[in-house]
Design a protein around this motif. Sequence first.
Motif, PDB file in Angstrom:
ATOM      1  N   ILE A 137     -52.997  16.691 -23.722  1.00 28.97           N
ATOM      2  CA  ILE A 137     -53.183  17.998 -23.321  1.00 28.97           C
ATOM      3  C   ILE A 137     -54.719  18.232 -23.691  1.00 28.97           C
ATOM      4  O   ILE A 137     -55.532  19.048 -23.038  1.00 28.97           O
ATOM      5  N   LYS A 138     -55.138  17.536 -24.811  1.00 28.37           N
ATOM      6  CA  LYS A 138     -56.621  17.978 -25.353  1.00 28.37           C
ATOM      7  C   LYS A 138     -57.635  17.283 -24.356  1.00 28.37           C
ATOM      8  O   LYS A 138     -58.742  18.008 -24.134  1.00 28.37           O
ATOM      9  N   SER A 139     -57.044  16.419 -23.511  1.00 27.56           N
ATOM     10  CA  SER A 139     -58.177  15.672 -22.813  1.00 27.56           C
ATOM     11  C   SER A 139     -58.184  16.462 -21.346  1.00 27.56           C
ATOM     12  O   SER A 139     -59.193  16.202 -20.641  1.00 27.56           O
ATOM     13  N   LEU A 140     -57.462  17.634 -21.222  1.00 28.89           N
ATOM     14  CA  LEU A 140     -57.688  18.401 -19.803  1.00 28.89           C
ATOM     15  C   LEU A 140     -58.781  19.380 -20.168  1.00 28.89           C
ATOM     16  O   LEU A 140     -59.034  19.644 -21.132  1.00 28.89           O
ATOM     17  N   THR A 141     -59.676  19.689 -19.021  1.00 27.28           N
ATOM     18  CA  THR A 141     -60.540  20.582 -19.188  1.00 27.28           C
ATOM     19  C   THR A 141     -59.973  22.004 -19.548  1.00 27.28           C
ATOM     20  O   THR A 141     -58.829  22.224 -19.406  1.00 27.28           O
ATOM     21  N   ASP A 142     -60.890  22.838 -20.035  1.00 27.13           N
ATOM     22  CA  ASP A 142     -60.386  24.013 -20.748  1.00 27.13           C
ATOM     23  C   ASP A 142     -59.985  25.054 -19.563  1.00 27.13           C
ATOM     24  O   ASP A 142     -58.609  25.604 -19.717  1.00 27.13           O
ATOM     25  N   ALA A 143     -60.236  24.866 -18.178  1.00 25.44           N
ATOM     26  CA  ALA A 143     -59.609  25.640 -16.977  1.00 25.44           C
ATOM     27  C   ALA A 143     -58.388  25.287 -16.842  1.00 25.44           C
ATOM     28  O   ALA A 143     -57.216  25.914 -16.637  1.00 25.44           O
ATOM     29  N   GLN A 144     -58.316  23.632 -16.722  1.00 26.11           N
ATOM     30  CA  GLN A 144     -56.943  23.145 -16.432  1.00 26.11           C
ATOM     31  C   GLN A 144     -55.678  23.738 -17.447  1.00 26.11           C
ATOM     32  O   GLN A 144     -54.760  24.149 -17.113  1.00 26.11           O
ATOM     33  N   ARG A 145     -56.097  23.284 -18.791  1.00 26.44           N
ATOM     34  CA  ARG A 145     -55.344  23.839 -19.720  1.00 26.44           C
ATOM     35  C   ARG A 145     -55.008  25.415 -19.695  1.00 26.44           C
ATOM     36  O   ARG A 145     -53.705  25.487 -19.790  1.00 26.44           O
ATOM     37  N   TYR A 146     -55.920  26.150 -19.449  1.00 26.08           N
ATOM     38  CA  TYR A 146     -55.669  27.633 -19.383  1.00 26.08           C
ATOM     39  C   TYR A 146     -54.538  28.018 -18.272  1.00 26.08           C
ATOM     40  O   TYR A 146     -53.629  28.651 -18.236  1.00 26.08           O
ATOM     41  N   VAL A 147     -54.945  27.440 -17.048  1.00 25.46           N
ATOM     42  CA  VAL A 147     -54.116  27.636 -15.882  1.00 25.46           C
ATOM     43  C   VAL A 147     -52.739  27.278 -16.154  1.00 25.46           C
ATOM     44  O   VAL A 147     -51.753  28.001 -15.699  1.00 25.46           O
ATOM     45  N   MET A 148     -52.759  26.065 -16.686  1.00 29.84           N
ATOM     46  CA  MET A 148     -51.126  25.570 -17.088  1.00 29.84           C
ATOM     47  C   MET A 148     -50.485  26.239 -17.941  1.00 29.84           C
ATOM     48  O   MET A 148     -49.177  26.346 -17.726  1.00 29.84           O
ATOM     49  N   GLU A 149     -51.063  26.745 -18.998  1.00 25.38           N
ATOM     50  CA  GLU A 149     -50.640  27.822 -19.988  1.00 25.38           C
ATOM     51  C   GLU A 149     -50.046  29.084 -19.125  1.00 25.38           C
ATOM     52  O   GLU A 149     -48.944  29.723 -19.543  1.00 25.38           O
ATOM     53  N   LEU A 150     -51.070  29.702 -18.455  1.00 27.77           N
ATOM     54  CA  LEU A 150     -50.532  30.914 -17.713  1.00 27.77           C
ATOM     55  C   LEU A 150     -49.415  30.425 -16.960  1.00 27.77           C
ATOM     56  O   LEU A 150     -48.361  31.357 -16.768  1.00 27.77           O
ATOM     57  N   SER A 151     -49.044  29.371 -16.267  1.00 26.23           N
ATOM     58  CA  SER A 151     -48.088  29.193 -15.471  1.00 26.23           C
ATOM     59  C   SER A 151     -46.920  29.088 -16.076  1.00 26.23           C
ATOM     60  O   SER A 151     -45.748  29.590 -16.009  1.00 26.23           O
ATOM     61  N   TYR A 152     -47.116  28.125 -17.257  1.00 24.49           N
ATOM     62  CA  TYR A 152     -45.789  27.545 -17.787  1.00 24.49           C
ATOM     63  C   TYR A 152     -45.225  28.281 -19.160  1.00 24.49           C
ATOM     64  O   TYR A 152     -44.033  28.611 -19.057  1.00 24.49           O
ATOM     65  N   TYR A 153     -46.108  28.949 -19.805  1.00 18.13           N
ATOM     66  CA  TYR A 153     -45.797  29.663 -21.140  1.00 18.13           C
ATOM     67  C   TYR A 153     -45.713  31.293 -20.642  1.00 18.13           C
ATOM     68  O   TYR A 153     -45.168  31.888 -21.226  1.00 18.13           O
ATOM     69  N   GLU A 154     -46.581  31.582 -19.679  1.00 19.21           N
ATOM     70  CA  GLU A 154     -46.580  33.018 -19.135  1.00 19.21           C
ATOM     71  C   GLU A 154     -45.687  33.377 -18.060  1.00 19.21           C
ATOM     72  O   GLU A 154     -45.378  34.448 -17.848  1.00 19.21           O
ATOM     73  N   GLY A 155     -45.517  32.455 -17.325  1.00 20.96           N
ATOM     74  CA  GLY A 155     -44.597  32.454 -16.171  1.00 20.96           C
ATOM     75  C   GLY A 155     -45.213  33.299 -15.118  1.00 20.96           C
ATOM     76  O   GLY A 155     -44.364  33.879 -14.284  1.00 20.96           O
TER      77      GLY A 155
END
Lengths: 191, 206
Positions: A137-155
């Motif tokens: 997860i840390k190897s992802l770019t900040d943007a990739q991680r953020y978009v993924m979090e918005l989708s998976y955790y924020e729904g």
Amino acid sequence: MTEGKSLTDAELMLRIAGYDSKALEQLYDRYTPLLYTLIRRIIPDKETAEEVLSEIFVIIWRQIDQINFTNGNVYTWMVTLARNKAIDVKNRTAEKVTEEYSEEYEKNRILPKLSPEIEPVELETVLGMKEKIEGAIKSLTDAQRYVMELSYYEGLDESVIAEKLKIPSSTVKSKLQVAIGNLMKKISKTN
Amino acid sequence: MEKKKAIDLIKLEVLDCLNNGDAETLRLSKQVDSDFPWKELGEYQNLAAFLSVALPLEFPVSELKDKVALKLYNMRDEIKAKLDAKKKLEEPPVLVEEEEIIVDEEITIDEINVPVVEEEIAPVAVAGRIEQKRIAEDVSIKTELRNKAAFDKELVEKTVKEYIKSHIEPELKLIKVNIKRNLIISLALFAISLILIVILFVMGLT
């Protein structure tokens, strides 16, 4: 209790299918920290998160005869169930979902539909991979991680994320696809 | 649908970020395509479920376990009904000539299963008072039903004995001790009362 410790997740589920309350207690002890952590990430309010957690075990107890565990993958099923339920509660609180919560709704929207060809995974195995997963997860770019979090955790769906980040929907999609694709490569490689 | 396209949609599906159009396309592909990448779907479903392992662990309050147990205990009637229905479905077909006898047996089966089911459902961690009350109810029901149910007598007897041994015997001992104590107190009070009456009588005479 000691007997239950040696049971696999799938064996526990098999016993729960026979309405063995001790097996359900074992499952609760085993999965609660992870599920509660995930739920708290989605719903920060402590009381609501606890309510959601208890509801998950009620769902298992009530729907156990409807659930197919022939693939033996209890881990992914449990985590997906917790995530689905937490997101649903979050969306209902925000009045984004107005459809009545019925048994039918629960079956269609809350109970996970796993692939019939999914590989079985045990909680213990996944906890053993914690560092690898964190690294990936840390190897992802900040943007990739953020978009993924918005989708998976924020729904949030792609159009909301696009609006929020002021980027096209297609970019949101591609970032998510690249992010999860990269995670898959990293984790597959380390395994 | 091409495999690559399907996998691209799977990646979005496991993150719950499919728009309605793509969701419908993927749903149809799952139904129609004989070469749908089910294995890849499983791999990405597992991967999405791995994400939460990276979060710092949190623990709920310990009382939550009791709350959950209580919720499950309150569902006992619902579960009992499900089990009864399941049992009835599993029973062999009824012969017309034996209809009357079989109806009797069915009733007996249901009745016998009542306490056994409750025993299975009852959560281990339910608060003591509820547990004691339940056990007392179970034992009385079981004792009564044991006489009715000849064919399942052995099972019921075994369950009742286990219950009595583990829960009722200590309570009986305690009750016996209490009875003895109360008897002694009653006798003492009776004696005191008698003495007082005698004293009052003597004082009245004098």
